[in-house]
Design an enzyme around this catalytic site. Sequence first.
Site, mmCIF file in Angstrom:
data_model
loop_
_atom_site.group_PDB
_atom_site.id
_atom_site.type_symbol
_atom_site.label_atom_id
_atom_site.label_comp_id
_atom_site.label_asym_id
_atom_site.label_seq_id
_atom_site.Cartn_x
_atom_site.Cartn_y
_atom_site.Cartn_z
ATOM 1 N N SER A 171 0.842 -1.192 0.000
ATOM 2 C CA SER A 171 0.000 0.000 0.000
ATOM 3 C C SER A 171 0.874 1.237 0.000
ATOM 4 C CB SER A 171 -0.911 0.021 1.232
ATOM 5 O OG SER A 171 -1.586 1.269 1.325
ATOM 6 N N TYR A 231 -2.527 -1.002 10.443
ATOM 7 C CA TYR A 231 -2.575 -1.447 9.050
ATOM 8 C C TYR A 231 -1.299 -1.048 8.318
ATOM 9 C CZ TYR A 231 -3.899 -1.483 4.108
ATOM 10 O OH TYR A 231 -3.925 -1.694 2.758
#
Length: 244
Positions: free
Chosen positions: A136, A149
């Site tokens: 990400s 995360y």
Amino acid sequence: MKTALVTGASRGIGRAVALRLARDGFRVAVNYSASEAAAKEVVRLIEESGGSAFAVRADLGVLEEAHALAERIRREAGVLDVLVNNAGIGASSPIEQETPEAYDRLFAVNVRGLFFLTRRLLPLIPDGGRIVNITSGVARIAFPEGIAYSMTKGAVQVFTLALAKQLGPRQITVNNVAPGIIDTDVNAGWLRGNPEGEAYAASRHALARVGQVDEIAGVVAFAASPEASFITGTTLDATGGGNL
């Protein structure tokens, strides 16, 4: 026919990757955790287009299921040419709100499951194979809204770097693909039909728009292709110029 496994392939980016790799001639193992109907729909679409696929359930947050997935691939294919570690969960919170239970689940799926599934599959990956990990853009920017995360994606980047070094002599490449804000079911609640949400997402990208799943699938397909044979241990940034 070469075989590819795409984890978390019943929806979103994983679904788009599975469909794209099937178009590129791979037999695709479509892994899913919860939605059998959605996974079978991906298989149906691939088969209707003349490709080959099969669905296999495994919750990668449960090690026994990750190991069972690896065994299924061994039985079904014997050889795994491309592994796309896409499965992951994104729910996260600021540090003050994160719970131990949610934190543990994030790392169980996004890091531990990926790690041990890959380890089980390594004997099936031939020289010249490909491993592509979906990370990400938050691994390179500050994202306190989802700190745990972000930490999981940072861990995967380190994993990629080390594994690329280890497998390099066998010409197996290991790379990350890092999406930005993408129009997926996961983001649908705050993005779709919400002009303010869409404007915010677009403002985070230099290209001033939200990314599409097919755009990420194209980058993954490149990383899995012979054209990417001299790229390893790196991140293909597909954030649309996120936070430049």
